[in-house]
Motif scaffolding. Structure first.
Motif, PDB file in Angstrom:
ATOM      1  N   ASP A   1     -11.541  10.077  -7.682  1.00 25.33           N
ATOM      2  CA  ASP A   1     -10.784  10.937  -8.272  1.00 25.33           C
ATOM      3  C   ASP A   1      -9.428  10.996  -7.885  1.00 25.33           C
ATOM      4  OD1 ASP A   1     -10.759  12.513  -5.957  1.00 25.33           O
ATOM      5  OD2 ASP A   1     -12.632  13.575  -6.438  1.00 25.33           O
ATOM      6  N   ALA A   2      -8.525  12.054  -8.076  1.00 21.42           N
ATOM      7  CA  ALA A   2      -7.228  11.840  -7.813  1.00 21.42           C
ATOM      8  C   ALA A   2      -6.492  10.704  -8.336  1.00 21.42           C
ATOM      9  CB  ALA A   2      -6.862  12.007  -6.189  1.00 21.42           C
ATOM     10  N   GLY A   3      -6.758  10.638  -9.561  1.00 26.83           N
ATOM     11  CA  GLY A   3      -5.915   9.581 -10.547  1.00 26.83           C
ATOM     12  C   GLY A   3      -6.549   7.834 -10.059  1.00 26.83           C
ATOM     13  N   SER A   4      -7.610   7.959  -9.267  1.00 27.67           N
ATOM     14  CA  SER A   4      -8.000   6.632  -8.740  1.00 27.67           C
ATOM     15  C   SER A   4      -8.425   5.662 -10.048  1.00 27.67           C
ATOM     16  CB  SER A   4      -9.370   6.825  -7.912  1.00 27.67           C
ATOM     17  OG  SER A   4      -9.135   7.406  -6.638  1.00 27.67           O
ATOM     18  N   THR A   5      -9.052   6.131 -10.896  1.00 32.20           N
ATOM     19  CA  THR A   5      -9.652   5.356 -12.063  1.00 32.20           C
ATOM     20  C   THR A   5      -8.499   4.914 -13.189  1.00 32.20           C
ATOM     21  OG1 THR A   5     -10.250   7.339 -13.376  1.00 32.20           O
ATOM     22  CG2 THR A   5     -11.887   6.464 -12.078  1.00 32.20           C
ATOM     23  N   TRP A   6      -7.309   5.560 -13.025  1.00 33.92           N
ATOM     24  CA  TRP A   6      -6.335   5.347 -13.756  1.00 33.92           C
ATOM     25  C   TRP A   6      -5.207   4.417 -13.107  1.00 33.92           C
ATOM     26  CZ3 TRP A   6      -0.924   5.917 -13.726  1.00 33.92           C
ATOM     27  CH2 TRP A   6      -0.219   5.705 -15.072  1.00 33.92           C
ATOM     28  N   TRP A   7      -4.939   4.770 -11.674  1.00 35.27           N
ATOM     29  CA  TRP A   7      -3.933   4.171 -11.138  1.00 35.27           C
ATOM     30  C   TRP A   7      -4.317   2.664 -10.437  1.00 35.27           C
ATOM     31  CZ3 TRP A   7       0.849   3.371 -11.538  1.00 35.27           C
ATOM     32  CH2 TRP A   7       1.670   3.184 -10.529  1.00 35.27           C
ATOM     33  N   LEU A   8      -5.586   2.607 -10.063  1.00 30.86           N
ATOM     34  CA  LEU A   8      -5.853   1.532  -9.512  1.00 30.86           C
ATOM     35  C   LEU A   8      -5.961   0.206 -10.251  1.00 30.86           C
ATOM     36  CD1 LEU A   8      -8.474   2.759  -6.462  1.00 30.86           C
ATOM     37  CD2 LEU A   8      -6.057   2.062  -6.226  1.00 30.86           C
TER      38      LEU A   8
ATOM     39  N   ARG B   1      -4.441  -0.368 -12.586  1.00 27.39           N
ATOM     40  CA  ARG B   1      -2.811  -0.712 -12.978  1.00 27.39           C
ATOM     41  C   ARG B   1      -2.263  -1.363 -11.800  1.00 27.39           C
ATOM     42  NH1 ARG B   1      -4.151   3.148 -16.333  1.00 27.39           N
ATOM     43  NH2 ARG B   1      -3.366   3.168 -18.463  1.00 27.39           N
ATOM     44  N   LEU B   2      -2.734  -1.112 -10.636  1.00 20.74           N
ATOM     45  CA  LEU B   2      -2.031  -1.784  -9.366  1.00 20.74           C
ATOM     46  C   LEU B   2      -2.787  -2.849  -9.128  1.00 20.74           C
ATOM     47  CD1 LEU B   2      -1.989   1.277  -6.672  1.00 20.74           C
ATOM     48  CD2 LEU B   2      -0.118   0.169  -8.060  1.00 20.74           C
ATOM     49  N   VAL B   3      -3.837  -3.349  -9.185  1.00 20.96           N
ATOM     50  CA  VAL B   3      -4.501  -4.468  -8.686  1.00 20.96           C
ATOM     51  C   VAL B   3      -5.495  -5.226  -9.932  1.00 20.96           C
ATOM     52  CG1 VAL B   3      -4.324  -3.849  -6.337  1.00 20.96           C
ATOM     53  CG2 VAL B   3      -6.466  -3.269  -7.587  1.00 20.96           C
ATOM     54  N   GLY B   4      -5.602  -4.619 -10.973  1.00 25.36           N
ATOM     55  CA  GLY B   4      -6.193  -5.175 -11.998  1.00 25.36           C
ATOM     56  C   GLY B   4      -7.687  -4.479 -11.985  1.00 25.36           C
ATOM     57  N   VAL B   5      -8.450  -4.846 -13.178  1.00 27.46           N
ATOM     58  CA  VAL B   5      -9.679  -4.170 -13.283  1.00 27.46           C
ATOM     59  C   VAL B   5     -10.703  -4.814 -12.242  1.00 27.46           C
ATOM     60  CG1 VAL B   5     -11.765  -3.958 -14.743  1.00 27.46           C
ATOM     61  CG2 VAL B   5      -9.216  -3.467 -15.722  1.00 27.46           C
ATOM     62  N   GLY B   6     -10.747  -5.982 -12.230  1.00 25.56           N
ATOM     63  CA  GLY B   6     -11.760  -6.728 -11.288  1.00 25.56           C
ATOM     64  C   GLY B   6     -11.867  -6.169  -9.809  1.00 25.56           C
TER      65      GLY B   6
ATOM     66  N   ALA C   1      -9.915  -3.368  -8.916  1.00 22.81           N
ATOM     67  CA  ALA C   1     -10.198  -1.972  -8.663  1.00 22.81           C
ATOM     68  C   ALA C   1     -11.486  -1.598  -8.667  1.00 22.81           C
ATOM     69  CB  ALA C   1      -9.402  -1.207  -9.769  1.00 22.81           C
ATOM     70  N   SER C   2     -12.178  -2.457  -9.761  1.00 23.44           N
ATOM     71  CA  SER C   2     -13.866  -1.895  -9.946  1.00 23.44           C
ATOM     72  C   SER C   2     -14.461  -2.168  -8.713  1.00 23.44           C
ATOM     73  CB  SER C   2     -14.467  -2.886 -10.974  1.00 23.44           C
ATOM     74  OG  SER C   2     -13.782  -2.325 -12.177  1.00 23.44           O
ATOM     75  N   GLY C   3     -14.135  -3.350  -7.931  1.00 21.58           N
ATOM     76  CA  GLY C   3     -14.713  -3.523  -6.604  1.00 21.58           C
ATOM     77  C   GLY C   3     -14.618  -2.675  -5.718  1.00 21.58           C
ATOM     78  N   MET C   4     -13.273  -2.118  -5.370  1.00 21.62           N
ATOM     79  CA  MET C   4     -12.909  -1.154  -4.528  1.00 21.62           C
ATOM     80  C   MET C   4     -13.928   0.116  -4.703  1.00 21.62           C
ATOM     81  SD  MET C   4      -8.818  -0.999  -4.005  1.00 21.62           S
ATOM     82  CE  MET C   4      -8.992   0.395  -2.851  1.00 21.62           C
ATOM     83  N   MET C   5     -13.852   0.529  -5.904  1.00 23.45           N
ATOM     84  CA  MET C   5     -14.538   1.861  -6.334  1.00 23.45           C
ATOM     85  C   MET C   5     -15.995   1.754  -6.599  1.00 23.45           C
ATOM     86  SD  MET C   5     -11.836   3.329  -9.142  1.00 23.45           S
ATOM     87  CE  MET C   5     -11.369   1.961 -10.077  1.00 23.45           C
ATOM     88  N   LEU C   6     -16.450   0.835  -6.806  1.00 27.67           N
ATOM     89  CA  LEU C   6     -18.226   0.403  -6.870  1.00 27.67           C
ATOM     90  C   LEU C   6     -18.915   0.269  -5.602  1.00 27.67           C
ATOM     91  CD1 LEU C   6     -18.159  -1.200 -10.343  1.00 27.67           C
ATOM     92  CD2 LEU C   6     -18.987   0.988  -9.954  1.00 27.67           C
ATOM     93  N   LEU C   7     -18.046  -0.603  -4.548  1.00 29.86           N
ATOM     94  CA  LEU C   7     -18.690  -0.940  -3.423  1.00 29.86           C
ATOM     95  C   LEU C   7     -18.277  -0.146  -2.370  1.00 29.86           C
ATOM     96  CD1 LEU C   7     -17.851  -5.070  -3.624  1.00 29.86           C
ATOM     97  CD2 LEU C   7     -19.901  -3.820  -4.070  1.00 29.86           C
ATOM     98  N   GLY C   8     -17.160   0.477  -2.376  1.00 30.15           N
ATOM     99  CA  GLY C   8     -16.914   1.540  -1.403  1.00 30.15           C
ATOM    100  C   GLY C   8     -16.628   0.802   0.029  1.00 30.15           C
TER     101      GLY C   8
END
Length: 268
Positions: free
Chosen positions: A150-157, A159-164, A166-173
């Motif tokens: 949250d706090a804008g993670s799904t929108w901002w990340l 855009r900063l590093v690309g979908v791949g 960002a998805s790894g950061m958020m899904l793998l934790g």
């Protein structure tokens, strides 16, 4: 004239020499974000936005790290109870704070060390220039407790590093060390821990002496450009250039160039 320092319970706040400073100050919890801290943080942002003196915000954390994320040690609504709403704190605190950070009329520098976790990660990455010590690591920890970023993670990340990535950061934790964060473009640069304070201070000092209105127009154009087409971006640049061209700082910049001297910007 510098504005007086205000006293808060969970943050250190001041405006001096054009530099507004917010330092998270709950070191006993690794600066975990509770409602008191979030409320004070929002108040400080409003003070900066309304200040005639602030020309940059320098954001940092006291103690062993920037922030361990949301404070999960207690709450008025127990998890799993009929009245529990995990999204209410977003509506009441995080979303207004992130909107204020993005709309702030001055550039933001964040100086990070140790844990930069969860919603604290997003507070830090909302800065225009992010400097991290080697000890810093970035962690989207939400999935590890069964929540979504949250706090804008799904929108901002993305855009900063690309979908791949960002998805790894958020899904793998998993932790992203500062060195990797710099290589990814998640942050502006990594420095050694003993260089962090001086480096961040130097950047903030540069902003405090720069063309404040131009900085504001640049950061807003960048955000708008992420959502617009090329023609719209060109039109916004045209409008913003007209506004920048009417500032005293532009006149000073041109005069300094012609006179072969360093410009003295006043932020007007």
């Amino acid at each position: 004239m510098d504005e007086p320092t205000m006293q808060f319970e969970t943050i250190l706040f001041s405006i001096e020499g054009g530099i507004a400073r917010i330092r998270l100050n709950r070191p006993e919890t690794l600066n975990a974000l509770n409602r008191t801290l979030l409320g004070e943080f929002r108040t400080a942002l409003d003070l900066i936005a309304g200040s005639a003196e602030a020309r940059v915000l320098l954001l940092s954390g006291e103690g062993k790290g920037f922030s361990s994320g949301a404070d999960l040690s207690g709450g008025s609504s127990p998890v799993g109870s009929p009245g529990f709403d995990a999204g209410a704190v977003l509506e009441d605190y995080y979303n207004p704070i992130m909107q204020r950070l993005f709309a702030l009329p001055v550039p933001i520098v964040s100086a990070l060390h140790g844990p930069v976790v969860g919603a604290g990660c997003m507070l830090a990455l909302a800065a225009d220039v992010v400097v991290a010590a080697r000890s810093a690591y970035f962690l989207q920890a939400f999935v590890n407790i069964g929540l979504i970023p949250d706090a804008g993670s799904t929108w901002w990340l993305p855009r900063l590093v690309g979908v791949g990535r960002a998805s790894g950061m958020m899904l793998l934790g998993e932790r992203i060390p500062a060195e990797k964060a710099a290589a990814w473009g998640l942050i502006y640069e990594m420095v050694e821990d003993d260089e962090l304070a001086a480096r961040a201070e130097a950047i903030a000092t540069r902003f405090a002496a720069g063309p404040t209105r131009a900085y504001d127009l640049i950061r807003q154009a960048i955000r708008a450009g992420l959502e617009s087409n090329f023609a719209a971006a060109l039109e916004l640049e045209r409008q913003s250039q007209r506004e920048a061209g009417n500032t005293k700082d532009f006149a000073e910049g041109v005069a300094a160039f012609r006179e072969k001297r360093k410009p003295v910007f006043t932020g007007q």
